[in-house]
Design a protein around this motif. Structure first.
Motif, PDB file in Angstrom:
ATOM      1  N   PRO A 151       0.915 -17.132  -7.773  1.00 25.15           N
ATOM      2  CA  PRO A 151       0.567 -18.316  -7.001  1.00 25.15           C
ATOM      3  C   PRO A 151       0.880 -18.178  -5.511  1.00 25.15           C
ATOM      4  O   PRO A 151       0.198 -18.761  -4.678  1.00 25.15           O
ATOM      5  N   GLU A 152       1.883 -17.382  -5.167  1.00 26.72           N
ATOM      6  CA  GLU A 152       2.254 -17.197  -3.755  1.00 26.72           C
ATOM      7  C   GLU A 152       1.172 -16.456  -2.969  1.00 26.72           C
ATOM      8  O   GLU A 152       1.166 -16.470  -1.749  1.00 26.72           O
ATOM      9  N   GLN A 153       0.252 -15.803  -3.690  1.00 27.81           N
ATOM     10  CA  GLN A 153      -0.798 -15.019  -3.039  1.00 27.81           C
ATOM     11  C   GLN A 153      -2.087 -15.836  -2.857  1.00 27.81           C
ATOM     12  O   GLN A 153      -3.004 -15.401  -2.180  1.00 27.81           O
ATOM     13  N   VAL A 154      -2.131 -17.027  -3.463  1.00 32.93           N
ATOM     14  CA  VAL A 154      -3.296 -17.907  -3.326  1.00 32.93           C
ATOM     15  C   VAL A 154      -2.946 -18.960  -2.272  1.00 32.93           C
ATOM     16  O   VAL A 154      -2.021 -19.742  -2.454  1.00 32.93           O
TER      17      VAL A 154
ATOM     18  N   GLY B 289      -6.014 -27.008  -7.635  1.00 29.29           N
ATOM     19  CA  GLY B 289      -5.051 -26.685  -6.592  1.00 29.29           C
ATOM     20  C   GLY B 289      -4.866 -25.177  -6.557  1.00 29.29           C
ATOM     21  O   GLY B 289      -5.314 -24.452  -7.450  1.00 29.29           O
ATOM     22  N   ALA B 290      -4.201 -24.683  -5.525  1.00 28.41           N
ATOM     23  CA  ALA B 290      -3.996 -23.243  -5.377  1.00 28.41           C
ATOM     24  C   ALA B 290      -3.199 -22.662  -6.547  1.00 28.41           C
ATOM     25  O   ALA B 290      -3.494 -21.561  -7.016  1.00 28.41           O
ATOM     26  N   VAL B 291      -2.217 -23.399  -7.034  1.00 24.08           N
ATOM     27  CA  VAL B 291      -1.397 -22.900  -8.144  1.00 24.08           C
ATOM     28  C   VAL B 291      -2.243 -22.807  -9.420  1.00 24.08           C
ATOM     29  O   VAL B 291      -2.188 -21.806 -10.148  1.00 24.08           O
TER      30      VAL B 291
ATOM     31  N   ILE C 102      -4.900 -11.707   0.435  1.00 24.97           N
ATOM     32  CA  ILE C 102      -4.624 -13.039  -0.094  1.00 24.97           C
ATOM     33  C   ILE C 102      -5.927 -13.654  -0.591  1.00 24.97           C
ATOM     34  O   ILE C 102      -7.014 -13.151  -0.300  1.00 24.97           O
ATOM     35  N   TYR C 103      -5.800 -14.723  -1.325  1.00 29.37           N
ATOM     36  CA  TYR C 103      -6.942 -15.480  -1.831  1.00 29.37           C
ATOM     37  C   TYR C 103      -7.026 -16.787  -1.056  1.00 29.37           C
ATOM     38  O   TYR C 103      -6.015 -17.466  -0.874  1.00 29.37           O
TER      39      TYR C 103
END
Length: 158
Positions: free
Chosen positions: A41-44, A29-31, A125-126
């Motif tokens: 995590p807010e940047q993924v 997952g993104a996190v 961002i990612y």
């Protein structure tokens, strides 16, 4: 070892600055991806396939810790109703594996891209690089330009 795929070749051909980050090929997952890469995590951002009536699905790009707010997204797009497909349906609609669905891999395939407005809080961002185990860091403006993406407040706290 650098991964080369259709997304990286596309970015290279357009001379877009990006950084590719390789991770384990299992579905993260993104996190989890953020933890692996050591970034907030807010940047993924994750790409969520959203289905609407009679039109091609939408790719909603939202921060990892947040979820797509279907009511906000529908209102933003002037749609009566939108819904989330199953993971399997999302894979069938995009031709990509969950965990590897990327707006960059689906350019010119008719998907409308909507990026959550919080993306503007970050210069870069990612997002998924079009396959599991690959994330791409790029400027938000480059993502919007390449995908013809729109920006809207479409997510909420999980």
């Amino acid at each position: 070892m650098n991964i080369t795929n259709n997304v990286t070749r596309f970015l290279d051909a357009r001379k877009v600055q990006y950084a590719a980050h390789q991770m384990p090929a299992e579905k993260l997952g993104a996190v989890e991806a953020a933890q692996y890469m050591g970034v907030p995590p807010e940047q993924v951002f994750k790409t969520i396939v959203v289905v609407r009536e009679k039109k091609k699905p939408i790719l909603a790009v939202v921060p990892g810790p947040r979820v797509v707010d279907l009511k906000l997204l529908a209102a933003f797009l002037n749609e009566k109703k939108v819904h989330l497909p199953t993971e399997r349906e999302a894979e069938q609609l995009t031709g990509l594996q969950a965990g590897g669905i990327s707006p960059l891999a689906l350019i010119n395939k008719g998907f409308q891209v909507v990026v959550d407005s919080v993306a503007h809080e970050y210069g870069k961002i990612y997002i998924s690089g079009g396959q599991r185990g690959l994330d791409i860091q790029l400027a938000v403006e480059d993502l919007l330009k390449l995908t013809n993406g729109r920006v809207g407040a479409i997510s909420k706290e999980n």
